[in-house]
Each structure stands twice: as structure tokens, then as C-alpha cells.
Design a protein around this motif. Structure first.
Motif, PDB file in Angstrom:
ATOM      1  N   SER A 196       7.630   5.034  -3.971  1.00 18.09           N
ATOM      2  CA  SER A 196       8.418   4.806  -2.753  1.00 18.09           C
ATOM      3  C   SER A 196       8.541   6.135  -2.023  1.00 18.09           C
ATOM      4  O   SER A 196       9.551   6.838  -2.120  1.00 18.09           O
ATOM      5  CB  SER A 196       9.807   4.257  -3.129  1.00 18.09           C
TER       6      SER A 196
ATOM      7  N   LEU B  55       8.673  -1.382   6.547  1.00 18.33           N
ATOM      8  CA  LEU B  55       7.893  -0.147   6.548  1.00 18.33           C
ATOM      9  C   LEU B  55       7.892   0.491   7.931  1.00 18.33           C
ATOM     10  O   LEU B  55       8.000   1.718   8.066  1.00 18.33           O
ATOM     11  CB  LEU B  55       6.464  -0.428   6.094  1.00 18.33           C
TER      12      LEU B  55
ATOM     13  N   GLU C 110       3.852  -4.162   0.763  1.00 18.90           N
ATOM     14  CA  GLU C 110       4.818  -3.756   1.772  1.00 18.90           C
ATOM     15  C   GLU C 110       5.300  -4.896   2.661  1.00 18.90           C
ATOM     16  O   GLU C 110       4.516  -5.748   3.082  1.00 18.90           O
ATOM     17  CB  GLU C 110       4.205  -2.678   2.674  1.00 18.90           C
TER      18      GLU C 110
END
Length: 343
Positions: free
Chosen positions: A58, A90, A85
Motif C-alpha cells: 500500500s 486510487l 485496485e
């Protein structure tokens, strides 16, 4: 070569002799190393991303911490696996880091490399792939991510909301960083993927391996891939010049300790099978600085790219890696056309 930085795989775990490198140790050392490199004028600190493994998984909190402790160095990934994701989340996080850093984010993403588990992205909730490697999920996620980064409206406003303005229409995600789109990279391991990146209009991170193995030297295969990418960019009519990076294991030998670790490491290109495909892996460069300069001048892909990422043995700690980077910056990089970001 206009820029260089480091690419860290972020490994942690047992070091031998009863020593243990924890996840916290790995991240804190990454911050310290990036700060030292920023003071040297090195251009970038980039991190590989792997899930279900003792590596960085991460990276954006780490990049935000590095950005807060540095002034000039580019912070980035090489690469985030888009199969895992949520594209909008994101996009929010990437915009936040880009704003915190003052536009220093280089966000490398891709379909991802093989993981330590089977179809691990399904454990994250991303199911329904018809591709055995999940490439269809990665491309779908990336398409939505780019739309969000571009500021496209993606959710209907609620005109009756007490928290809104009464407006109607589609709302973009927030925060929005206007220049982020130009700092998105696609990690490509073959020519087709590189050409797709060129047509899409994102920068290219050429992989540490290529899924081709016809006996052509790795650097020539990679240089051909880069040219295919640039040709696709031009044919698509995109403005400006895209950036291109390549990564290499390069160790200037200037001390007895470095010679102990890397002396004699003149590995040639390697052929192997990864993810079910025969692939070519680039060689390791390890020599005294003058010899290293001559070897690197003959590397066609390094000559073609604008950014070189040095893969570093992060388990050896900040002091050792900073010395390796400083030696490259002092003795090798200037001979390849590099100038420090900070005078």
C-alpha cells in the motif's frame, strides 16, 4: 539519460543471524533513504508493489510521508497492480499525494506481475475475470481510473442534499490534481502493451523483463519496445513527448564491502519462464566506475530512455544503499549525461 532514481522492492523479514527487518523498519528506512537521495539531487524514489508478500503493498501513505520530508525528489511506484485496485479510491489517493508533493508523483500502474497466491485480486473482491491473468480487470480498472484523474463527472449530484449546492449533473471525484494525468505511467512487459500505452497517452515504464525470448539481447529488445511505444504515441496525435523509464541492477564498486557483495557479478541476460511465458531478463552491471560507464554507454535501452531506475538491495539498509547511490551519482551518472536536480 536525463534522470535517475531507485526502484525498491521493499522486502522485509528474516535477515539471518537472528536479525529481523519488520514492515515498519522497511518503510521508515525508505523514508530516510529518500531524504538522503533528495539531498544528493537524485531525481526519484520508486517502489514495487506486491500483495500477500513481505513487500510494499500500500505505497501511497509511504509516498505521502516521503513527499512531506523532501523538497525535489519524484516519488512513485513501479508498479501498482490495477487488478487489486478500486479505481476511484486510487484516483482520490493519487491526487492527494500529487497535491501534497507539489506535483512530484510518478504513478506507475499495470496489469501486475505474478503474485504469491492464486488470483489474489479475487480475495479483494474483484471477480468475474475471463482472463487467466486478470488482464481484463486491470484494463477496466485503469480506464475508469483515467476518467477520474481527467476530472470526468462520475456520480449524479443530489440536488436535495443538505451538503450540496442544489446543482444537478455529474460530480467528479475530489480532490482533483489537474496535472496528474501527465504523471501516470503504464508498466509494459511486451511490445503490444507498450504500443497500447502509447495510443492511450500515458508514459512508459519498461519492465525489468520482457515476455520475448528469441535470442536478441535484452537491451535491444527493450529499445525496440520503446520505439514502438513512441511511434504509437505520435500516431495517436498526442501532444508533447512522453517519458520513458527502464530499470537496471547497477553497482559501482568503490569499496571492499561492495566488492564482497557484488564483485564478479557480470550476469548476462537470462531466459526463463514467468507467468507461463518465456521471458528475457536483463543482466546485472557491477564494476569499477570507469568500466561501468563504458558498459552502460553500450546499453541501447538506457540510451533511449530518459529515466533510469536502479534496483537496490533495500535489506542492506540506508547507509549502504545511500553510498551505492552516491557513488553512481558522483562517478557514473554525469558521464551518461545526468545533472543533479539540486546544485
Amino acid at each position: 539519460m536525463q534522470r535517475f532514481g531507485t526502484l525498491s522492492f521493499g522486502h522485509y523479514g528474516p535477515l539471518g543471524g537472528g536479525r529481523q527487518l519488520s514492515a515498519g523498519d522497511s518503510m521508515l528506512q525508505a523514508i530516510d533513504l529518500a531524504q538522503g537521495m533528495d539531498e544528493l539531487g537524485v531525481d526519484g524514489a520508486y517502489f514495487r508493489v506486491h500483495h500477500f508478500a513481505r513487500q510494499q503493498s500500500s505505497p501511497l501513505p509511504l509516498l505521502a510521508a516521503i513527499a512531506a520530508r523532501t523538497e525535489n525528489i519524484e516519488v512513485g511506484t513501479g508498479v501498482i497492480d490495477m487488478r487489486y485496485e478500486n479505481p476511484l479510491h486510487l484516483a482520490e489517493e493519487a491526487a492527494s499525494v500529487d497535491l501534497i508533493s507539489g506535483g512530484r508523483l510518478a504513478l506507475g500502474v499495470s496489469r501486475g506481475s505474478p503474485e504469491t497466491v492464486v488470483r489474489g485480486y479475487e480475495a479483494f473482491g474483484y471477480t468475474g475475470s475471463e482472463d487467466p491473468r486478470g488482464a481484463d480487470i486491470a484494463r477496466e480498472h485503469f480506464d475508469l481510473f483515467l476518467r477520474a484523474v481527467d476530472g470526468e463527472g462520475l456520480a449524479e449530484r443530489d440536488a436535495s442534499s443538505a451538503f450540496g449546492t442544489g446543482a444537478r449533473g455529474l460530480q467528479r471525484i475530489e480532490p482533483h490534481s489537474p496535472g496528474l494525468r501527465s504523471r501516470v505511467w503504464w508498466g509494459a512487459g511486451n511490445r503490444d502493451s507498450a504500443e497500447w500505452a502509447g495510443r492511450t497517452g500515458v508514459n512508459l515504464m519498461s519492465s525489468t523483463l520482457l515476455t520475448e525470448a528469441d535470442g536478441t539481447p535484452f537491451d535491444l529488445l527493450q529499445a525496440e519496445q520503446i520505439e514502438s511505444f513512441r511511434a504509437a504515441w505520435r500516431e495517436a496525435g498526442h501532444a508533447g513527448e512522453p517519458r520513458v523509464s527502464v530499470s537496471r541492477s547497477i553497482f559501482p564498486i568503490t569499496t571492499a564491502e561492495e566488492r564482497m557483495y557484488f564483485g564478479g557479478r557480470q550476469d548476462g541476460d537470462q531466459i526463463g519462464v514467468i507467468d507461463g511465458m518465456r521471458s528475457t531478463f536483463g543482466k546485472t552491471y557491477a564494476a569499477e566506475p570507469d568500466e561501468l560507464v563504458e558498459q552502460l554507454r553500450e546499453d541501447a535501452a538506457i540510451a533511449s530512455a530518459d529515466t533510469l531506475m536502479l534496483t537496490i538491495p533495500s535489506q542492506l539498509g540506508v547507509e549502504f544503499n545511500l553510498r551505492v547511490v552516491e557513488s553512481f551519482a558522483k562517478y557514473v551518472a554525469p558521464q551518461l549525461g545526468w545533472q543533479a536536480a539540486r546544485s
